[in-house]
Design a protein around this motif. Structure first.
Motif, short mmCIF file in Angstrom:
data_model
loop_
_atom_site.label_atom_id
_atom_site.label_comp_id
_atom_site.label_asym_id
_atom_site.label_seq_id
_atom_site.Cartn_x
_atom_site.Cartn_y
_atom_site.Cartn_z
N TYR A 182 -19.46 28.75 -22.20
CA TYR A 182 -18.34 28.52 -21.27
C TYR A 182 -17.33 29.63 -21.46
N GLY A 183 -16.63 29.96 -20.38
CA GLY A 183 -15.51 30.91 -20.48
C GLY A 183 -15.95 32.36 -20.47
N ALA A 184 -15.20 33.18 -21.18
CA ALA A 184 -15.39 34.62 -21.13
C ALA A 184 -16.79 35.04 -21.55
N HIS A 185 -17.38 34.31 -22.47
CA HIS A 185 -18.69 34.69 -22.99
C HIS A 185 -19.82 33.85 -22.39
N GLN A 186 -19.56 33.17 -21.28
CA GLN A 186 -20.66 32.43 -20.67
C GLN A 186 -21.79 33.39 -20.34
N CYS A 187 -23.01 32.93 -20.54
CA CYS A 187 -24.19 33.77 -20.38
C CYS A 187 -24.21 34.46 -19.02
N MET A 188 -24.24 35.80 -19.01
CA MET A 188 -24.28 36.54 -17.74
C MET A 188 -25.60 36.30 -17.02
N GLY A 189 -26.67 36.05 -17.77
CA GLY A 189 -27.98 35.87 -17.16
C GLY A 189 -28.31 34.45 -16.76
N LYS A 190 -27.31 33.56 -16.73
CA LYS A 190 -27.59 32.15 -16.44
C LYS A 190 -28.31 31.97 -15.10
N ASN A 191 -27.93 32.75 -14.09
CA ASN A 191 -28.52 32.55 -12.77
C ASN A 191 -29.93 33.13 -12.67
N ILE A 192 -30.26 34.08 -13.53
CA ILE A 192 -31.66 34.53 -13.60
C ILE A 192 -32.51 33.41 -14.17
N GLY A 193 -32.03 32.80 -15.27
CA GLY A 193 -32.77 31.70 -15.87
C GLY A 193 -32.95 30.54 -14.91
N ARG A 194 -31.88 30.14 -14.23
CA ARG A 194 -31.97 29.08 -13.23
C ARG A 194 -33.01 29.40 -12.17
N MET A 195 -32.94 30.62 -11.67
CA MET A 195 -33.85 31.04 -10.60
C MET A 195 -35.30 30.94 -11.05
N GLU A 196 -35.61 31.43 -12.25
CA GLU A 196 -36.98 31.37 -12.74
C GLU A 196 -37.44 29.92 -12.92
N MET A 197 -36.59 29.10 -13.53
CA MET A 197 -36.99 27.71 -13.79
C MET A 197 -37.22 26.95 -12.49
N ARG A 198 -36.41 27.21 -11.47
CA ARG A 198 -36.59 26.55 -10.18
C ARG A 198 -37.92 26.94 -9.54
N SER A 228 -5.65 22.69 -3.92
CA SER A 228 -4.38 23.34 -4.24
C SER A 228 -4.51 24.86 -4.12
N ARG A 229 -3.36 25.52 -3.90
CA ARG A 229 -3.35 26.95 -3.64
C ARG A 229 -2.16 27.60 -4.34
N ALA A 230 -2.11 28.91 -4.29
CA ALA A 230 -0.94 29.63 -4.79
C ALA A 230 0.22 29.39 -3.83
N LYS A 231 1.38 29.13 -4.37
CA LYS A 231 2.55 28.87 -3.54
C LYS A 231 3.00 30.15 -2.85
N ASN A 232 3.22 30.05 -1.54
CA ASN A 232 3.74 31.16 -0.73
C ASN A 232 2.87 32.42 -0.79
N GLY A 233 1.56 32.21 -0.98
CA GLY A 233 0.65 33.36 -0.98
C GLY A 233 0.79 34.25 -2.19
N GLY A 234 1.36 33.75 -3.28
CA GLY A 234 1.55 34.55 -4.48
C GLY A 234 0.26 34.78 -5.24
N ARG A 235 0.36 35.46 -6.36
CA ARG A 235 -0.78 35.75 -7.23
C ARG A 235 -0.76 34.77 -8.40
N ILE A 236 -1.92 34.24 -8.74
CA ILE A 236 -2.01 33.32 -9.87
C ILE A 236 -3.06 33.82 -10.85
N LYS A 237 -2.92 33.40 -12.10
CA LYS A 237 -3.90 33.71 -13.14
C LYS A 237 -4.51 32.41 -13.65
N LEU A 238 -5.83 32.41 -13.79
CA LEU A 238 -6.56 31.22 -14.22
C LEU A 238 -7.39 31.54 -15.46
N SER A 239 -7.53 30.56 -16.33
CA SER A 239 -8.40 30.71 -17.51
C SER A 239 -9.83 30.39 -17.12
N LEU A 240 -10.47 31.32 -16.49
CA LEU A 240 -11.86 31.18 -16.05
C LEU A 240 -12.61 32.49 -16.31
#
Length: 782
Positions: free
Chosen positions: A385-401, A770-782
């Motif tokens: 989860y987070g910054a180090h979530q596996c970059m190849g997760k969607n390759i693995g999903r694709m193969e398994m499907r 929900s959205r950024a108020k007045n079209g501002g910029r927001i930062k998220l922990s994702l």
């Protein structure tokens, strides 16, 4: 050494035959968690047989404990594991590739003779280097860029199946599940495909060296293999440097090394070449073997997929949750801290056991049950989860499907052969060494219909769509619970028990063109469900349709159960407040509290008693705690009095009309956090109106991305399009499943989940509305 296990250990005590003397009656459940912590062994016994079941005692009693045998703090609950993954500064990944069993001096000398210099890779480096490199090397992994890989995966899969389709018996690992993921990985990386057998030896050696417990003698053998692997990786890099126009991710990495050598360094390229050859295929190979073993052990699920292939994407997620290939990962505390009330010193090494968190019933209803219809299976932590979530997760999903779609279509009669499963002992990866399956070739569908072989079903790359996840259910009984309130009893259409659920849970009924959520209010372990549905004449038509059309014997679909109104069972006292149809989740909570022997009071109000559901049952089961209020009798709740009388440590749970919930929120505004819990069952949210919205920017700090969110797009959809997994359920701001953490920026909150204090704190938002108020910029922990 190999660990042997029968096909399933679920439902039996994992300590049978190996329980310590101070375990509970009969050896299970455990009565002395401190003793179990001292006895915990990650390389032998229960953990190697079934890590999630082996750590149930920890999830329930001691979710963070120190293992003297391992020298690590072991973390076993979902929320704690996610918290560790989320903070990659406090909990550094620097020890991820550290040998968990220290190398002998002899092994170190051997590695030195090969100039072995494995250093930082994507998985074990700190910020800011990690995110700089990740941003530079991410493009190949984006969903839109992976779509073109699907034909290649399907072609390789079909070619392997053609080789054994008429054999009738095969080891699926040897026949397909090892080699195809390796070929896919090499193709994606742009690495030559001419030494598969050698690479398999190298891969096993690297895993044993890093996460296993080899003997001193074995360490010498492994060190030679690891050293040769290191040299092989260097040779491949030099060949690739001579092909400047080469395609594939490693060619891109080499070009980035030449373009920005201060970010993508020489040592990084060499280390990544070695690490990713293993990471890009080993985890997918093991996960795929686990998937087939799990599905063929749960025949009903296999048969359902054969009948309805649209279930495949979510079935893959549930297999990753229930039996993922990545059992545990590691982190190291960079400062003294506290996790779930346990003090951790600076330098503390953590083994965070995703396999345990993935079955934590605090997050997953009936978490130790395998259920391909689980609508939050995608919340699993197998990819991290987070910054180090596996970059190849969607390759693995694709193969398994693709593996699952091809096998269920061409070999629906496949079955597990009698066998004992063996596993390579280690802390972090799990999958059977072999998986023997058998079938009758005379029954192969393509013998009668050759076109079956060439059917292709396309699944978009990325997390599954929740709209494809619904089980078939049958209406057993229809009854009037009160004036305008219809009661339904539902059973599984195939005659199987429906999943267990906890107080506060709900299901979503899919009837005609309507999908509507209703709280469960019967007994949680009967295998059937009970719901009560108020006919809302001014609603959107769903309740009216159900009232007018549903009959006993009808077949419908349902999603869930899910619980976003969870009961905290550790309070000193409970005040349960229900208004009208809000009695449904509140009644389930009262039932649970009574069963636990907890002190509670139940306050139930309605317009008149004839419109109040379950009056007889409420009086019979909770009479001593019950106070009824009927408007037409002039009896009204004294909400200020209820709040004022709440004892220290008490909690209030309420479900009902907006006015009731708002009044209680006002009255508890100064109460300690966690005092008041509520659930809405309707919303005034009517969706986006692009004419009235403003576009805004969202910076995902953990992923190093800046997203442009247009006026006609929700933040949730923009995040999903970028390949970031965020759970979502209602898309109306009612359920809270799509919550994201806000680190900066003002939010225009439009949900019905957060309290007034939580909105003011501006640290959380529901990304579906929900959205950024007045079209501002927001930062998220994702």
């Amino acid at each position: 050494m190999a660990i042997q296990t029968p096909a399933s250990t679920k439902g039996s005590c994992p300590f049978s035959g190996a329980a310590p003397a101070n375990a509970g009656q009969g050896g299970c459940p455990v009565s002395d968690p401190e003793a179990m912590a001292r006895a915990f062994d990650a390389f032998e016994g229960p953990y190697q047989l079934d890590p999630a079941e082996a750590l149930r005692w920890s999830r329930d009693q001691l979710p963070v404990f120190y293992s003297p045998k391992l020298g690590y703090w072991v973390v076993t609950r979902y929320d704690d594991i996610k918290a560790v993954f989320r903070d990659n500064i406090l909990f550094s990944p620097r020890n991820v590739l550290e040998k968990i069993t220290p190398a002998t001096p002899e092994a170190m000398e051997i590695l030195k003779s090969y100039d072995y210099a494995m250093n930082r890779t994507m998985v074990n480096e700190d910020e800011p280097a990690h995110m700089e490199r990740r941003r530079a090397l991410l493009d190949h992994f984006l969903p839109e860029n992976l779509e073109q890989q699907q034909d290649m995966v399907r072609r390789l899969t079909r070619a392997k199946m053609d080789e054994f389709i008429d054999a009738g018996r095969v080891d699926l690992v040897e026949a397909m599940l090892y080699e195809v993921p390796l070929l896919v990985a090499l193709h994606f990386l742009g690495v030559p495909e001419d030494e598969i057998a050698t690479l398999k030896t190298f891969s096993v050696a690297h895993s044993v060296n890093t996460w296993g417990k080899p003997s001193d003698e074995k360490q010498i053998e492994v060190a030679h293999d690891v050293g040769r692997f290191w040299q092989y990786a260097g040779e491949v890099i030099e060949k690739m440097r001579a092909q400047p126009e080469g395609t594939g991710w490693m060619h891109h990495t080499i070009r980035m090394n030449e373009k920005i050598p201060e970010v993508v360094t020489d040592s990084y390229v060499h280390s990544m070449m070695m690490a990713i050859i293993v990471a890009a295929h080993e985890t997918t190979s093991l996960a795929s073997a686990n998937m087939f073993k799990t599905l063929l052990s749960h025949r009903g699920a296999w048969d359902d997929i054969c009948a309805d292939p649209s279930l495949i994407p979510n079935a893959v997620e549930e297999c990753l949750r229930y039996a993922g290939s990545i059992v545990a990962w590691r982190r190291q505390a960079t400062a003294p801290t506290e996790l779930n009330g346990v003090a951790l010193p600076e330098g503390a090494k953590l083994l965070i056991v995703q396999a345990s968190g993935n079955q934590d019933e605090r997050h997953f209803e009936d978490g130790d049950t395998f259920d391909i219809y689980r609508d939050n299976a995608v919340d699993h932590l197998t990819f991290g989860y987070g910054a180090h979530q596996c970059m190849g997760k969607n390759i693995g999903r694709m193969e398994m499907r693709i593996f699952l779609e091809e096998m269920t279509r061409r070999l629906p009669h496949l079955r597990l052969a009698e066998q004992e499963f063996t596993y390579m002992p280690n802390t972090s990866f799990r999958g059977p060494d072999a998986l023997w399956v058998e079938w009758d070739p005379a029954l192969n569908p393509e013998r009668e219909s050759p076109e079956v072989k060439d059917v292709t079903r396309h699944f978009p790359v990325g997390a599954p769509s929740r709209q494809t996840i619904a089980r078939k259910a049958r209406v057993v009984e229809v009854r009037q619970e009160a004036e305008g309130i219809l009661g339904l009893t539902l059973e599984d259409a195939h005659g199987r028990p429906l999943p267990k659920w906890s107080a506060g849970a709900h299901v979503e009924l899919c009837v005609g063109d309507f999908d509507r959520k209703y709280s469960l209010c019967g007994a949680p372990d009967t295998g059937t469900y009970q719901v009560a549905i108020l006919r809302e004449e001014q609603g959107r038509g769903g309740s009216r349709h159900i009232h007018e059309t549903i009959r006993a014997g009808d077949e419908i679909k349902l999603r869930g159960p899910s619980n976003l109104f969870r009961l905290d069972e550790g309070a000193s006292h409970y005040v349960l407040v229900a208004g009208g149809i809000g009695i449904t989740p509140i009644l389930a909570m009262a039932d649970r509290l009574k069963a636990l022997g907890k002190p509670y009071e139940l306050h139930y109000a309605g317009r008149s008693k004839r419109t109040m559901a379950f009056l007889d049952r409420v009086a019979a089961d909770h009479g001593a705690a019950l106070t009824l209020y009927a408007d037409d009798e002039g009896r009204f709740m004294d909400l200020p009095g209820l709040v004022e009388a709440l004892p220290e440590g008490g909690q209030i749970y309420s479900c009902g009309p907006q006015g009731l919930l708002t009044a209680l929120e006002d009255l508890t505004a100064d109460a300690p956090e966690g005092t008041y819990h509520f659930e809405h069952f309707s919303t005034a949210n009517s969706g986006l109106d692009p004419e009235k919205e403003q576009a805004f920017e969202a910076e995902l700090t953990d992923s190093g991305m800046v997203l442009q969110v247009p006026a006609d797009t929700t933040l949730l959809d923009a995040i999903l399009a970028a390949g970031i997994d965020v759970a979502c359920d209602c898309r109306e701001g009612l359920c809270g499943s799509c919550e994201v953490a806000v680190t900066e920026g003002e939010i225009d909150h439009r949900d019905m989940v957060l309290t007034r204090a939580e909105r003011s704190a501006n640290r959380r938002m529901m990304s579906c509305v929900s959205r950024a108020k007045n079209g501002g910029r927001i930062k998220l922990s994702l």
